[in-house]
Design a protein around this motif. Structure first.
Motif: not given
Length: 182
Positions: A57-68
């Motif tokens: 869904s966020w291809r082409g973006k810098v993604v910060l996945l944060n598990f919280w």
């Protein structure tokens, strides 16, 4: 019980308590290191509205996945930083994505309270496997994975981010054609 024995017992208890406290503080200040996996792992998780999202869904973006989680104090401390950075760097291609290992009700309350401006996904039975695939087999929180716009893993972190540390990790991957708003 003699005075000496009482003193020895108290000294032992204080010593054990100090050792436990010291270990806990050291563990908090120096969380265990984790290694970034070689490749990203896709997922399909629902947001608060029930819509399914995947990493694609966020291809082409810098993604910060944060598990919280809402019950995790270090997780809660870094949320205001994420809100600010999402606002400041969105136009440069940043997309923060929270994956909460919490109940949808607790997440919805916290989302409203904090006015979180990035997607929050709700964990399901696959989330701990997803964390392990991203280099966190213990499931420690908070846990963040930085993914570049071309899909490479640029870094992982167990424990909370500090502003300077996260901005230093993000900036080399963000679009330089647009400036961050103050």
């Amino acid at each position: 019980m003699s005075r000496r024995l009482k003193f020895a017992l108290w000294a032992a208890l204080i010593g054990i308590g100090a050792a436990i406290l010291g270990f806990s503080v050291a563990r908090f200040l120096n969380p265990p290191s984790v290694e970034a996996p070689a490749a990203t792992t896709d997922f399909a998780l629902r947001d608060l509205a029930g819509k399914t999202h995947s990493l694609a869904s966020w291809r082409g973006k810098v993604v910060l996945l944060n598990f919280w989680a809402t019950w995790c104090p270090p997780c809660r401390r870094e949320i205001p930083l994420f809100i600010d950075l999402q606002r400041r760097y969105e136009k440069q291609g940043l997309q923060i994505v929270g994956i909460s290992v919490d109940s949808p009700e607790a997440v919805a309350r916290y989302w409203q309270e904090m006015r979180i401006n990035y997607p929050l996904l709700i964990a399901d039975e696959t989330t701990y496997k997803l964390m392990a695939a991203y280099g966190n087999p213990q499931g420690g929180l908070p846990y963040s994975v930085l993914i570049t716009a071309d899909g490479r893993i640029a870094g992982v972190k167990i424990g909370p981010y500090h502003r300077a540390e996260l901005e230093a990790a993000l900036k080399p991957h963000l679009s330089v054609s647009k400036r961050a708003s103050p």
